[in-house]
Design a protein around this motif. Sequence first.
Motif, PDB file in Angstrom:
ATOM      1  N   MET A 149       0.838  -1.186   0.000  1.00 17.06           N
ATOM      2  CA  MET A 149       0.000   0.000   0.000  1.00 17.06           C
ATOM      3  C   MET A 149       0.882   1.249   0.000  1.00 17.06           C
ATOM      4  N   LYS A 150       0.520   2.193  -0.841  1.00 13.96           N
ATOM      5  CA  LYS A 150       1.285   3.437  -0.939  1.00 13.96           C
ATOM      6  C   LYS A 150       1.075   4.281   0.313  1.00 13.96           C
ATOM      7  N   ASN A 151       2.142   4.879   0.781  1.00 13.40           N
ATOM      8  CA  ASN A 151       2.064   5.751   1.957  1.00 13.40           C
ATOM      9  C   ASN A 151       1.193   6.961   1.619  1.00 13.40           C
ATOM     10  N   PRO A 152       0.082   7.171   2.342  1.00 15.46           N
ATOM     11  CA  PRO A 152      -0.806   8.294   2.025  1.00 15.46           C
ATOM     12  C   PRO A 152      -0.135   9.647   2.210  1.00 15.46           C
ATOM     13  N   PHE A 153       0.843   9.730   3.088  1.00 18.96           N
ATOM     14  CA  PHE A 153       1.527  11.003   3.295  1.00 18.96           C
ATOM     15  C   PHE A 153       2.304  11.413   2.050  1.00 18.96           C
ATOM     16  N   VAL A 154       2.855  10.430   1.346  1.00 16.26           N
ATOM     17  CA  VAL A 154       3.584  10.736   0.115  1.00 16.26           C
ATOM     18  C   VAL A 154       2.639  11.384  -0.887  1.00 16.26           C
ATOM     19  N   SER A 155       1.383  10.925  -0.944  1.00 22.35           N
ATOM     20  CA  SER A 155       0.408  11.522  -1.852  1.00 22.35           C
ATOM     21  C   SER A 155       0.164  12.985  -1.518  1.00 22.35           C
ATOM     22  N   ILE A 156       0.105  13.296  -0.247  1.00 18.19           N
ATOM     23  CA  ILE A 156      -0.087  14.683   0.180  1.00 18.19           C
ATOM     24  C   ILE A 156       1.086  15.521  -0.297  1.00 18.19           C
ATOM     25  N   ILE A 157       2.286  15.001  -0.157  1.00 21.77           N
ATOM     26  CA  ILE A 157       3.473  15.729  -0.602  1.00 21.77           C
ATOM     27  C   ILE A 157       3.426  15.937  -2.116  1.00 21.77           C
ATOM     28  N   GLU A 158       3.033  14.910  -2.859  1.00 22.65           N
ATOM     29  CA  GLU A 158       2.978  15.029  -4.307  1.00 22.65           C
ATOM     30  C   GLU A 158       1.987  16.109  -4.726  1.00 22.65           C
ATOM     31  N   ILE A 159       0.866  16.199  -4.040  1.00 24.04           N
ATOM     32  CA  ILE A 159      -0.178  17.157  -4.385  1.00 24.04           C
ATOM     33  C   ILE A 159       0.231  18.576  -4.016  1.00 24.04           C
ATOM     34  N   THR A 160       0.799  18.754  -2.847  1.00 23.96           N
ATOM     35  CA  THR A 160       1.037  20.098  -2.331  1.00 23.96           C
ATOM     36  C   THR A 160       2.489  20.539  -2.383  1.00 23.96           C
ATOM     37  N   GLY A 161       3.388  19.677  -2.790  1.00 24.18           N
ATOM     38  CA  GLY A 161       4.808  19.980  -2.721  1.00 24.18           C
ATOM     39  C   GLY A 161       5.229  21.281  -3.357  1.00 24.18           C
ATOM     40  N   SER A 162       4.781  21.545  -4.587  1.00 23.12           N
ATOM     41  CA  SER A 162       5.187  22.774  -5.268  1.00 23.12           C
ATOM     42  C   SER A 162       4.747  24.003  -4.504  1.00 23.12           C
ATOM     43  N   ARG A 163       3.504  24.017  -4.068  1.00 19.10           N
ATOM     44  CA  ARG A 163       2.991  25.182  -3.346  1.00 19.10           C
ATOM     45  C   ARG A 163       3.706  25.319  -2.007  1.00 19.10           C
ATOM     46  N   VAL A 164       3.946  24.220  -1.306  1.00 14.58           N
ATOM     47  CA  VAL A 164       4.588  24.301   0.009  1.00 14.58           C
ATOM     48  C   VAL A 164       6.000  24.873  -0.108  1.00 14.58           C
ATOM     49  N   ILE A 165       6.760  24.414  -1.062  1.00 18.94           N
ATOM     50  CA  ILE A 165       8.112  24.945  -1.244  1.00 18.94           C
ATOM     51  C   ILE A 165       8.037  26.433  -1.559  1.00 18.94           C
ATOM     52  N   GLY A 166       7.075  26.810  -2.381  1.00 17.38           N
ATOM     53  CA  GLY A 166       6.873  28.224  -2.682  1.00 17.38           C
ATOM     54  C   GLY A 166       6.516  29.028  -1.446  1.00 17.38           C
ATOM     55  N   GLU A 167       5.687  28.452  -0.578  1.00 22.17           N
ATOM     56  CA  GLU A 167       5.309  29.151   0.650  1.00 22.17           C
ATOM     57  C   GLU A 167       6.494  29.315   1.596  1.00 22.17           C
ATOM     58  N   VAL A 168       7.393  28.336   1.623  1.00 25.72           N
ATOM     59  CA  VAL A 168       8.611  28.473   2.433  1.00 25.72           C
ATOM     60  C   VAL A 168       9.433  29.640   1.899  1.00 25.72           C
ATOM     61  N   LEU A 169       9.565  29.718   0.569  1.00 27.45           N
ATOM     62  CA  LEU A 169      10.302  30.831  -0.033  1.00 27.45           C
ATOM     63  C   LEU A 169       9.623  32.169   0.257  1.00 27.45           C
ATOM     64  N   LEU A 170       8.292  32.190   0.258  1.00 29.37           N
ATOM     65  CA  LEU A 170       7.564  33.415   0.611  1.00 29.37           C
ATOM     66  C   LEU A 170       7.901  33.854   2.029  1.00 29.37           C
ATOM     67  N   LYS A 171       7.868  32.915   2.959  1.00 31.47           N
ATOM     68  CA  LYS A 171       8.171  33.232   4.360  1.00 31.47           C
ATOM     69  C   LYS A 171       9.595  33.751   4.521  1.00 31.47           C
ATOM     70  N   MET A 172      10.495  33.229   3.688  1.00 33.62           N
ATOM     71  CA  MET A 172      11.895  33.662   3.734  1.00 33.62           C
ATOM     72  C   MET A 172      12.083  35.035   3.094  1.00 33.62           C
ATOM     73  N   GLY A 173      11.085  35.495   2.353  1.00 32.04           N
ATOM     74  CA  GLY A 173      11.225  36.742   1.609  1.00 32.04           C
ATOM     75  C   GLY A 173      11.998  36.554   0.311  1.00 32.04           C
ATOM     76  N   ALA A 174      12.139  35.307  -0.127  1.00 41.86           N
ATOM     77  CA  ALA A 174      12.923  34.993  -1.317  1.00 41.86           C
ATOM     78  C   ALA A 174      12.051  34.832  -2.561  1.00 41.86           C
ATOM     79  N   LEU A 175      10.746  35.073  -2.423  1.00 41.84           N
ATOM     80  CA  LEU A 175       9.797  34.927  -3.521  1.00 41.84           C
ATOM     81  C   LEU A 175       8.588  35.792  -3.190  1.00 41.84           C
ATOM     82  N   ASN A 176       7.927  36.321  -4.223  1.00 37.22           N
ATOM     83  CA  ASN A 176       6.701  37.078  -3.960  1.00 37.22           C
ATOM     84  C   ASN A 176       5.490  36.310  -4.488  1.00 37.22           C
ATOM     85  N   ASP A 177       4.300  36.739  -4.076  1.00 34.33           N
ATOM     86  CA  ASP A 177       3.058  36.045  -4.441  1.00 34.33           C
ATOM     87  C   ASP A 177       2.860  35.937  -5.949  1.00 34.33           C
TER      88      ASP A 177
END
Length: 94
Positions: free
Chosen positions: A1-29
């Motif tokens: 059985m596939k780890n369900p958490f991995v699916s969450i990462i696959e779905i949201t990964g791009s946005r989450v990394i972008g949000e980390v960059l936003l918090k760092m001030g290294a990217l804008n909206d």
Amino acid sequence: MKNPFVSIIEITGSRVIGEVLLKMGALNDIDLEKALNIKKSNPNKPIQEIFVEQGFSEKKQVNIALDEYRKEARLGQLLVSSGLLKNMAVMALK
């Protein structure tokens, strides 16, 4: 059985990394939305490459954001696997 958490990462990964960059001030909206739109038409291209190639963020900043993202992912996975959090709670935290 596939780890369900991995699916969450696959779905949201791009946005989450972008949000980390936003918090760092290294990217804008606006640039985050542009990068996500580029990602939609290039689904196999890693979002971090888009950030750098488009000049939205520097490679060093993206690497720091990726490290932070991986820490968050490991913590969430640990909490889910230990039964302390359910997958839906992890999604709500994002």
